[in-house]
Scaffold this active site. Structure first.
Site, mmCIF file in Angstrom:
data_model
loop_
_atom_site.group_PDB
_atom_site.id
_atom_site.type_symbol
_atom_site.label_atom_id
_atom_site.label_comp_id
_atom_site.label_asym_id
_atom_site.label_seq_id
_atom_site.Cartn_x
_atom_site.Cartn_y
_atom_site.Cartn_z
ATOM 1 N N ALA A 1 1.008 -1.267 0.081
ATOM 2 C CA ALA A 1 0.028 0.204 -0.016
ATOM 3 C C ALA A 1 0.695 1.384 -0.161
ATOM 4 O O ALA A 1 1.990 1.518 0.474
ATOM 5 C CB ALA A 1 -0.985 0.079 1.238
ATOM 6 N N CYS A 2 0.308 2.410 -0.625
ATOM 7 C CA CYS A 2 0.669 3.722 -0.561
ATOM 8 C C CYS A 2 -0.212 4.751 -0.486
ATOM 9 O O CYS A 2 -1.229 4.301 -0.168
ATOM 10 C CB CYS A 2 1.765 3.742 -1.894
ATOM 11 S SG CYS A 2 0.899 4.128 -3.272
ATOM 12 N N GLY A 3 0.084 5.778 -0.868
ATOM 13 C CA GLY A 3 -0.959 6.680 -0.862
ATOM 14 C C GLY A 3 -1.863 6.951 -1.907
ATOM 15 O O GLY A 3 -3.292 6.955 -1.716
#
Length: 217
Positions: free
Chosen positions: A145-147
């Site tokens: 996951a990231c932004g």
């Protein structure tokens, strides 16, 4: 019509992305590498080799054995992070102080850093090795996951190349999360706003204040 914070954030990202393309802050070679990784990741997702999850589905996936791997840079995770997640950044701050890099940093700050608060970064050369040190079993389930979802696509692709086969990808990233998607959040900001910094952060705070005042009237 009320302005939505997510629309404001999308506009900020679009502004930053356009300027990134114009000034080549990371160089042509790095741009080609990013495009290639993103393209490869999309193919892996479309083939089912990497499983996409929405933020709403992520909590259930974690209960089923997926470990949340947060690959955002440290200045984003310090603002907000999911409790119990593993943090290994895909990008790290570029600490090269040669003349050409200092010029790139100056241009980056003028066009992007001042507006978004993002630092001048480089690929973390030890990314896969650091994940391997934390999660040596390559049959482990990792939800990357990231932004926004793009960086995590690249990270998932690199991990797949490194031998991990039970990979998930957080579609749309944390920016698409709403209250209650994740059971417990650490940090002083809302998870969906942790990517926002610089001048755009103060515009966001003003927007949220105006919305709160409007609701109270």
């Amino acid at each position: 019509m009320a302005i939505q914070p997510n629309h404001f954030y999308a506009s900020a990202l679009k502004h930053a992305d356009q300027n990134k393309q114009l000034i080549f802050t990371t160089g042509k070679t790095k741009s080609l590498q990013i495009n290639a990784k993103a393209s490869n990741a999309r193919q892996l997702i479309q083939s089912g080799a990497i499983q996409p999850f929405t933020p709403k589905e992520a909590a259930a996936a974690m209960k089923e054995g997926f470990m949340l791997l947060d690959i955002r840079p440290i200045w984003e995770t310090e603002k907000a992070r999911v409790k119990g997640s593993l943090h290994v950044p895909l990008f790290v701050e570029d600490r090269d102080y040669s003349a050409i890099t200092l010029l790139k940093k100056w241009v980056h700050f003028g066009y992007i850093g001042l507006w978004t608060g993002q630092k001048f970064t480089m690929f973390n050369p030890n990314f896969v090795r650091q994940v391997e040190a934390a999660v040596p079993d390559k049959e482990s389930k990792l939800l990357v996951a990231c932004g926004e979802g793009l960086r995590s696509m690249m990270a998932a692709s690199k991990l797949y190349e490194g031998g991990y086969r039970n990979l998930g990808w957080l579609a749309g990233g944390f920016n698409r999360a709403i209250e209650g998607d994740f059971p417990e959040i650490e940090g002083k900001e809302k998870l969906q706003y942790a990517t926002i910094g610089g001048v755009s952060y103060y515009f966001l705070r003003l927007l949220l204040l105006l919305q709160a005042v409007g609701k109270s009237d």
